[in-house]
Structure formats: structure tokens, C-alpha cells
Design a protein around this motif. Structure first.
Motif, mmCIF file in Angstrom:
data_model
loop_
_atom_site.group_PDB
_atom_site.id
_atom_site.type_symbol
_atom_site.label_atom_id
_atom_site.label_comp_id
_atom_site.label_asym_id
_atom_site.label_seq_id
_atom_site.Cartn_x
_atom_site.Cartn_y
_atom_site.Cartn_z
ATOM 1 N N CYS A 194 0.847 -1.197 0.000
ATOM 2 C CA CYS A 194 0.000 0.000 0.000
ATOM 3 C C CYS A 194 0.883 1.248 0.000
ATOM 4 N N PHE A 195 0.277 2.395 -0.302
ATOM 5 C CA PHE A 195 1.046 3.626 -0.475
ATOM 6 C C PHE A 195 1.824 3.995 0.783
ATOM 7 N N LYS A 196 1.199 3.867 1.941
ATOM 8 C CA LYS A 196 1.842 4.288 3.193
ATOM 9 C C LYS A 196 3.153 3.547 3.401
ATOM 10 N N TYR A 197 3.135 2.249 3.236
ATOM 11 C CA TYR A 197 4.349 1.462 3.449
ATOM 12 C C TYR A 197 5.396 1.746 2.385
ATOM 13 N N ARG A 198 4.965 1.882 1.140
ATOM 14 C CA ARG A 198 5.928 2.137 0.061
ATOM 15 C C ARG A 198 6.566 3.516 0.231
ATOM 16 N N LYS B 216 6.637 -1.047 13.645
ATOM 17 C CA LYS B 216 7.472 -1.088 12.444
ATOM 18 C C LYS B 216 6.622 -1.146 11.184
ATOM 19 N N CYS B 217 7.136 -0.552 10.120
ATOM 20 C CA CYS B 217 6.483 -0.645 8.819
ATOM 21 C C CYS B 217 6.647 -2.065 8.272
ATOM 22 N N ILE B 218 5.695 -2.473 7.442
ATOM 23 C CA ILE B 218 5.768 -3.758 6.754
ATOM 24 C C ILE B 218 6.532 -3.565 5.446
ATOM 25 N N LEU B 219 7.484 -4.437 5.193
ATOM 26 C CA LEU B 219 8.267 -4.374 3.960
ATOM 27 C C LEU B 219 7.778 -5.429 2.977
ATOM 28 N N PRO B 220 7.855 -5.150 1.665
ATOM 29 C CA PRO B 220 7.447 -6.131 0.653
ATOM 30 C C PRO B 220 8.218 -7.446 0.825
ATOM 31 N N CYS B 221 7.510 -8.558 0.652
ATOM 32 C CA CYS B 221 8.052 -9.867 1.047
ATOM 33 C C CYS B 221 9.292 -10.302 0.278
ATOM 34 N N THR B 222 9.273 -10.197 -1.055
ATOM 35 C CA THR B 222 10.432 -10.667 -1.816
ATOM 36 C C THR B 222 11.644 -9.761 -1.632
ATOM 37 N N PRO B 223 11.502 -8.420 -1.675
ATOM 38 C CA PRO B 223 12.663 -7.588 -1.351
ATOM 39 C C PRO B 223 13.224 -7.874 0.044
ATOM 40 N N ARG C 77 12.309 -2.223 -7.747
ATOM 41 C CA ARG C 77 12.492 -0.854 -7.257
ATOM 42 C C ARG C 77 12.534 -0.790 -5.727
ATOM 43 N N PRO C 78 11.623 -1.489 -5.021
ATOM 44 C CA PRO C 78 11.749 -1.492 -3.558
ATOM 45 C C PRO C 78 13.087 -2.065 -3.076
ATOM 46 N N LEU C 79 13.541 -3.137 -3.726
ATOM 47 C CA LEU C 79 14.809 -3.738 -3.327
ATOM 48 C C LEU C 79 15.962 -2.756 -3.520
ATOM 49 N N ALA C 80 15.970 -2.061 -4.643
ATOM 50 C CA ALA C 80 17.023 -1.076 -4.895
ATOM 51 C C ALA C 80 17.044 -0.010 -3.801
ATOM 52 N N ALA C 81 15.864 0.428 -3.382
ATOM 53 C CA ALA C 81 15.770 1.439 -2.325
ATOM 54 C C ALA C 81 16.297 0.902 -0.995
ATOM 55 N N LEU C 82 15.904 -0.319 -0.650
ATOM 56 C CA LEU C 82 16.341 -0.905 0.620
ATOM 57 C C LEU C 82 17.862 -1.051 0.667
#
Length: 307
Positions: free
Chosen positions: A116-120, A137-144, A183-188
Motif C-alpha cells: 500500500c502507499f503508506k508502506y511504500r 514497524k512498517c511492513i516491507l514487501p516480502c520478496t525484497p 524498485r523497492p529492493l534497490a531502495a532498501l
């Protein structure tokens, strides 16, 4: 060169063991509801796999099939149902921006996928908590998140350095820039101190830690770097191209590279073990373990039951 192949099952083992212990101690078992609103055989298989792994750890799982025209209403119902602790959707449903809209229908309180937008937004801005007290804590996308855990497992993170800077000095190429994984993985990884080349069919972007006011989060830059140049500089190369015909040329990789594949297809050539120091052919079992960890965290926040 000797190459070590890392099994996702071995990485997931300690997480699964911990999950079993935590779930066994709970009087009420958390319920994960997954919505299947497409005809994708891969999604149906993933649903079967999710059901099996949840059963193994003791979680409750329901796969709810529905026409995609009814999905929004069904998600709202699940958001409001106190017996449902986590919600996920098998994508694609409509494709494009409409799927993005569906992702934002899922309540942050139940969004086990962290889409969802808030977590991203928080992830991209390196905001790790939802509250000022730093208790939720925020929830992070599972595969990243799974890929981060795999890199920690194989020692890519330098534990001597401060938390949040443990990839300092590492250069990483990620061949996938989807909003779900690449993209999430790159950010993390950039938020943890790495220099990251984020690659897709439209070109390459560079991400690394900012300066001054942006010191705590990554920044994104245009780059003239070509893919062969990025690969030759990269200590870690992560691929996720969903095509069996896409093969990354081993000759372009740096000697001793850490090679990680998260696509259902094999993106590396068969001779990758002659070039890599570590090869991870798949990540699926770690992804499912992260999904369940996210569910337990949401369950704890909703019920105030200490896990």
C-alpha cells in the motif's frame, strides 16, 4: 573458482523454526486471507504453496476466489472483518495503474505484502516506523525483504558497521525495476549504504545514499553507465526477468560476484558457477517465510498480544 550454491530452504529454515514456536504459543492462530481474481496458473500454484506452508507453521490460510469486478468490495469486507489479520492479492488482476489502486485498497493494518502507499512511501524515504515512539514497524514487501535476509545470511552485510550502513562500499546491479520487487529492493539496499544500478528495459538508474539533508535516505540519479559497465563493477548481481529466454552473459560479470536469481526463470547462464563465489538460484521459500513474519507482526499490532 569454487562457487557455493545457497538453497533458499536453508536460509528459510531458522525463520520457519522461529515461526512455529511463536505460533504454537498463540491461543488464536492468525488468519491470512488471499484473494485470487485472475486465471494465472502461476498465481494458483502460489496459492497452493502458501496454503501448504501456512499449514506447516500453524497459521490459518484462506484462498478466496472471486471475479476481478468484485475484488474491491471483497477487500473492503476483509478490511473490516476483525477475524482477518492479514490480506494479500495475487497479481496481476487488471494490470497497470488499476492494480496500483487495488494495492491501496488493502488496509495498512492488514497489508502483509507491504504494497500500500503508506508502506511504500515510508520505505522509499527510509522511515522505518509508523509511530513517533518507534514501536510500530512498517511492513516491507516480502520478496525484497527475503533478498535482504539472503544477503545477510551469506555475509554480504558487514556487521562491524553501524546498522543502516552495512552495505557501505558494495556495488549492486538489480535487473528488474518492478514496483513489487526491483524498485523497492534497490531502495532498501541503497538505504543500507550500497551503490545500486537499477536496470529495466527503459534503461539504468543509479541509487545511493544522499548527502546533507538526504543523508538518511537514498537518492536517485540519471546515469550514462551501460549494463556491461555496471556488471563489471558489481559485487552483487540480482536478476528477476520473468522470461526463460533472458540469460545474463557470464563473461560480463566480475570475478567472484555474488549472483542471485529471484525470477521463476533462470536468468544466469549454466556456467555461472565458474564465475561466481556464491550463487542463489531461487528465493521463494524465504519470501513465504517473510510473508508469515509480516502476518505475525500485524496480528500483534491488532490484538496487542505479545509475540
Amino acid at each position: 573458482m569454487s562457487c557455493k550454491t545457497i538453497s533458499a530452504a536453508n536460509v528459510a529454515e531458522s525463520f520457519i523454526s522461529e515461526l512455529k514456536q511463536q505460533i504454537t504459543a498463540l491461543e488464536t492462530k492468525p488468519l491470512l486471507v488471499a484473494f485470487l481474481a485472475n486465471e494465472d496458473p502461476a498465481a494458483a500454484k502460489y496459492a497452493e504453496w502458501s496454503a501448504k506452508t501456512c499449514a506447516e507453521t500453524g497459521l490459518r490460510f484462506e484462498c478466496r476466489r472471486c471475479p476481478r469486478t468484485e475484488l474491491e468490495d471483497r477487500l473492503i469486507e476483509a478490511n473490516e472483518d476483525k477475524n482477518v489479520h492479514g490480506i494479500m492479492v495475487y497479481y496481476p488482476v487488471f494490470g497497470g495503474t488499476q492494480d496500483g489502486y487495488i494495492q491501496n485498497i488493502v488496509s495498512p493494518q492488514k497489508d502483509v505484502e507491504g504494497l500500500c502507499f503508506k508502506y511504500r512511501y515510508n520505505m522509499y524515504h527510509n522511515v522505518r516506523y509508523l509511530d513517533k515512539e518507534n514501536t510500530i514497524k512498517c511492513i516491507l514487501p516480502c520478496t525484497p525483504l527475503a533478498l535482504v535476509k539472503i544477503l545477510e545470511y551469506i555475509g554480504a552485510y558487514n556487521k562491524i558497521l553501524n546498522y543502516g550502513d552495512r552495505l557501505h562500499g558494495k556495488t549492486i546491479t538489480i535487473i528488474n525495476r518492478s514496483e513489487v520487487v526491483g524498485r523497492p529492493l534497490a531502495a532498501l539496499l541503497a538505504n543500507d549504504g550500497a551503490k545500486v544500478y537499477s536496470v529495466d528495459v527503459d534503461g539504468i538508474m543509479e541509487l545511493h545514499r544522499g548527502q546533507g539533508l538526504h543523508l538518511k535516505k537514498h537518492e536517485v540519479f540519471e546515469t550514462d553507465c551501460t549494463l556491461p559497465e555496471a556488471l563489471s563493477r558489481s559485487d552483487i548481481v540480482i536478476t528477476g526477468v520473468p522470461s526463460p529466454t533472458y540469460k545474463l552473459e557470464t563473461a560480463q560479470l566480475k570475478d567472484g560476484v555474488i549472483a542471485v536469481n529471484f525470477s521463476t526463470a533462470k536468468n544466469f547462464q549454466d556456467d555461472i558457477k565458474g564465475k561466481a563465489s556464491i550463487y542463489v538460484p531461487s528465493v521463494g521459500k524465504v519470501t513465504v517465510a517473510m510473508l508469515q513474519r509480516n502476518l505475525l507482526r500485524l496480528f500483534e499490532y491488532q490484538t496487542k498480544v505479545k509475540i
